[in-house]
Design a protein around this motif. Structure first.
Motif, short mmCIF file in Angstrom:
data_model
loop_
_atom_site.label_atom_id
_atom_site.label_comp_id
_atom_site.label_asym_id
_atom_site.label_seq_id
_atom_site.Cartn_x
_atom_site.Cartn_y
_atom_site.Cartn_z
N THR A 1 -13.86 -4.97 6.46
CA THR A 1 -13.00 -4.16 5.58
C THR A 1 -13.58 -4.01 4.18
O THR A 1 -12.92 -3.50 3.30
CB THR A 1 -11.59 -4.79 5.47
N VAL B 1 0.84 -1.19 0.00
CA VAL B 1 0.00 0.00 0.00
C VAL B 1 0.88 1.25 0.00
O VAL B 1 0.65 2.20 -0.76
CB VAL B 1 -0.99 -0.01 1.20
N GLN C 1 -12.76 3.74 -10.71
CA GLN C 1 -11.59 3.85 -9.83
C GLN C 1 -10.73 2.59 -9.75
O GLN C 1 -9.64 2.63 -9.19
CB GLN C 1 -12.03 4.28 -8.43
N GLN C 2 -11.24 1.48 -10.27
CA GLN C 2 -10.47 0.23 -10.14
C GLN C 2 -9.73 -0.07 -11.45
O GLN C 2 -10.17 0.32 -12.52
CB GLN C 2 -11.38 -0.95 -9.82
N GLN D 1 -8.85 -1.88 -14.65
CA GLN D 1 -9.65 -2.69 -15.57
C GLN D 1 -8.77 -3.58 -16.42
O GLN D 1 -9.11 -4.71 -16.72
CB GLN D 1 -10.48 -1.76 -16.48
N VAL E 1 -5.53 7.55 -9.11
CA VAL E 1 -6.42 6.96 -8.13
C VAL E 1 -5.68 5.76 -7.56
O VAL E 1 -5.10 4.96 -8.30
CB VAL E 1 -7.75 6.47 -8.74
N GLN E 2 -5.65 5.68 -6.24
CA GLN E 2 -5.00 4.54 -5.60
C GLN E 2 -6.03 3.90 -4.68
O GLN E 2 -6.65 4.58 -3.86
CB GLN E 2 -3.77 5.02 -4.82
N THR E 3 -6.27 2.61 -4.87
CA THR E 3 -7.24 1.92 -4.02
C THR E 3 -6.57 0.73 -3.34
O THR E 3 -5.51 0.29 -3.76
CB THR E 3 -8.45 1.42 -4.83
N VAL E 4 -7.21 0.25 -2.31
CA VAL E 4 -6.63 -0.86 -1.55
C VAL E 4 -7.70 -1.94 -1.35
O VAL E 4 -8.89 -1.67 -1.43
CB VAL E 4 -6.16 -0.41 -0.15
N SER E 5 -7.22 -3.14 -1.10
CA SER E 5 -8.13 -4.21 -0.72
C SER E 5 -7.38 -5.09 0.25
O SER E 5 -6.28 -5.54 -0.04
CB SER E 5 -8.53 -5.01 -1.96
N TYR E 6 -7.94 -5.28 1.41
CA TYR E 6 -7.27 -6.13 2.39
C TYR E 6 -8.27 -6.74 3.35
O TYR E 6 -9.44 -6.36 3.37
CB TYR E 6 -6.18 -5.37 3.16
N GLY E 7 -7.80 -7.70 4.14
CA GLY E 7 -8.67 -8.36 5.11
C GLY E 7 -8.59 -7.68 6.46
O GLY E 7 -8.21 -6.51 6.56
N ILE E 8 -8.95 -8.41 7.50
CA ILE E 8 -9.01 -7.78 8.82
C ILE E 8 -7.70 -7.85 9.59
O ILE E 8 -7.56 -7.26 10.65
CB ILE E 8 -10.17 -8.36 9.69
N ARG F 1 -7.46 6.84 -2.58
CA ARG F 1 -6.63 8.06 -2.61
C ARG F 1 -6.67 8.64 -4.01
O ARG F 1 -6.56 7.91 -4.99
CB ARG F 1 -5.19 7.76 -2.21
N ILE G 1 1.06 4.26 -2.71
CA ILE G 1 0.93 5.68 -2.36
C ILE G 1 2.11 6.48 -2.93
O ILE G 1 1.92 7.56 -3.51
CB ILE G 1 0.86 5.86 -0.81
N ALA H 1 1.76 6.93 -6.59
CA ALA H 1 0.71 7.92 -6.87
C ALA H 1 1.22 9.34 -6.60
O ALA H 1 0.96 10.27 -7.37
CB ALA H 1 -0.53 7.63 -6.03
#
Lengths: 177, 377
Positions: free
Chosen positions: B119, A21, A67-68, A70, A39-46, B180, A25, A28
């Protein structure tokens, strides 16, 4: 390797704690220095450490609508799980980069392994593998100038940590030259 | 803390905090919860530097109570939470409605029910936001779709709260909260910042619930010369208990009317290529972007598609939807919930015969332009 001056889509995938991540950043931030939209996005668990984690970065001269990612130009994978998830993207032209210190060797067009973690260890800290990979990808895909990434490192870190990260970035860039 | 025009990379949640500061918020009370925690974190770091107060509370019930208290003492106040915390806030949100206390509640929606997927994103609190409290009442809720909108709509949320003496809910979601983007922070003065009306007459004659012509009563601050009472129970113009049926009818109607009167100002929408649209997407929050991408793809194929973005989700944009929906042959409503909470409202407006296609995601995954296109082609 495919390059796209106007738009670049990147996925950084691995497990929580590998600095993906943060790398996203930094990439970006460097793109903003060059006047691009990001655009910077994240995907994570708990979990804070471990578990599948990924960051996506889109860099574009124009407005970024969805935003994702493609159609990824480049995917960095730092775990076997991440590789399994994205390996098939290689068939449609995405460059898959993996850490050959951490993952089993793979062959195939558009799939290349480099010993980022091993190199980071030799430079002084395995935790800098993400920065080496970042330098490598930025150079290889010609998506962002090394000087922009250097500026981001200089703003983010100071002292010895900054020096080590600059070295790591350069090592990654050199690997791609 | 300098607020100047500089392009920065910023997270949606961070932009909400920046927007709150820009609007003049100086009190935050909350209990951190994913995916809203960055709002608490950033507020804790920055609020004391602005001379404001950050309070880490024992839970969301207390958080909501604290921001009501702070607001009555004159501070612009806010809190942030997600699903489970938002449920706990309902009772005191009702108190803020009843006592006409300006405040802002940020709900960064995540997948449920209950603690669900902590999340992962959702847009499944649309009806909870509208109807989550007992007792009939109106509410204002806004939905950002980008980091820039996180900033501007937070400023708007505070403005509406101050102008109309209401709690305003900013309904973000995990996608927008954690995304972001480059953002140019507006300079001071660039965006309007509203302040609540204060009483000017004799303190002894002050009636905290007698509205002016605009439907809103001036609000004094606790600790000032104006001593007044605020109660969750039915009260008269002076704030003290009153069980008279005529009084109750006047109070309840007043709470609704002050929002109804200003519907045009409150309902904010954006349109993209809707003038000639045969296919109309109605979207809010994160799904706006997938809808816009899908519409552009359809245009490339020669199909006239457009997007109506609901930046204000409550009150609902009935008129706008009626006028655009009448022209469109097909209306598509993508949303991250199972039941089609917004699609149901659209159906209510356009009627049972309208061709309304629902696109729903309820597995914690984002709706993509491809998901949306599948519903039409």
């Amino acid at each position: 390797m495919k390059t796209n001056k106007d738009r670049c889509e990147v996925i950084l995938a691995g497990s929580g704690g590998q600095g993906l991540v943060v790398s996203g950043i930094m990439l970006a931030e460097a793109a903003i220095l060059e006047g691009k939209n990001v655009v910077q996005t994240v995907s994570y668990g708990i979990a804070t450490r471990g578990g599948f984690s990924m960051a996506e970065v889109i860099i574009d001269k124009e407005e970024i609508i969805f935003q994702q990612v493609q159609k990824a130009d480049i995917v960095l994978t730092l775990t076997e799980e991440a590789m399994e998830k994205f390996q098939s993207f290689a068939d449609s032209g995405t460059s898959i980069i993996y850490d050959s210190t951490l993952l089993e060797e793979r062959r195939g067009s558009n799939i290349c392994g480099y010993p980022f973690t091993d190199m980071a260890g030799k430079l002084g800290h395995v935790g800098m593998a993400n920065i080496i990979a970042l330098g490598f990808m930025a150079q290889k895909a010609k998506m962002i100038g090394t000087d922009s990434l250097e500026k981001v490192i200089q703003e983010r870190f100071s002292g010895n940590v900054m020096e080590m990260n600059l070295k790591a970035l350069q090592a990654g860039v050199n690997l791609a030259l | 803390m300098e607020l100047g025009r500089k392009v920065k990379l910023m997270q949606g949640n961070q932009a909400i905090v920046e927007g709150a500061f820009y609007a003049g918020a100086r009190f935050y009370a909350g209990y951190p919860i994913t995916p809203s925690s960055e709002i608490a974190e950033e507020s804790a770091k920055r609020m004391p530097l602005l001379g404001g107060i950050y309070m880490q509370m024992e839970d969301e019930i207390a958080s909501m109570a604290a921001i009501i208290g702070a607001s009555l003492a004159g501070a612009k106040s806010f809190t942030a939470t997600s699903g489970p915390g938002f449920s706990l806030m309902q009772e005191n949100l009702g108190l803020a409605v009843m006592g006409e206390v300006p405040c802002v509640v940020i709900n960064v929606q995540r997948s449920g029910p209950s603690t669900g997927l902590a999340t992962k994103p959702a847009q499944s609190d649309v009806m909870q936001i509208r109807w989550g409290r007992h007792g009939d009442q109106s509410v204002i809720a806004l939905c950002p779709a980008s980091v820039s909108e996180c900033f501007t709509l937070t400023v708007t949320a505070f403005n509406f709260a101050e102008k109309f003496r209401v709690p305003v809910i900013l309904a973000s979601d995990e996608v927008v909260g954690h995304m972001r983007e480059n953002i140019t922070i507006p300079s001071p003065g660039e965006l309007a910042v509203a302040e609540r009306k204060k009483p000017t007459g004799e303190p002894a004659a002050y009636k905290p619930f007698i509205a002016d012509e605009d439907g809103v009563a001036p609000l004094a601050s606790y600790g000032s010369d104006y001593v007044f009472h605020v109660s969750s129970s039915m009260h008269g113009p002076d704030g003290y208990s009153n069980n008279n049926p005529a009084n109750a009818a006047w109070r309840v109607a007043q709470l609704h009317k002050k929002i109804e009167m200003h519907r045009e100002e409150i309902i904010i929408t954006k349109t993209f290529d809707t003038e000639d649209a045969d296919i109309l997407f109605i979207a809010f929050g994160a799904t706006t972007r997938a809808s816009r991408a899908a519409a552009l793809e359809l245009r490339k194929q020669g199909i006239r598609a457009g997007v109506l973005q609901l930046m204000t989700i409550w009150p609902f944009a009935d008129k706008k939807i009626a006028s655009l929906g009448e022209r469109a042959k097909t209306v598509v409503v993508p949303e991250m919930n199972y039941s089609g909470q917004v699609a149901g409202e659209v159906q209510r407006i356009l009627g049972a015969g309208a061709d309304i296609r629902k696109v729903n995601s309820y597995n914690g995954e984002i709706i993509t332009p491809q998901d949306i296109l599948k519903a039409i082609l």
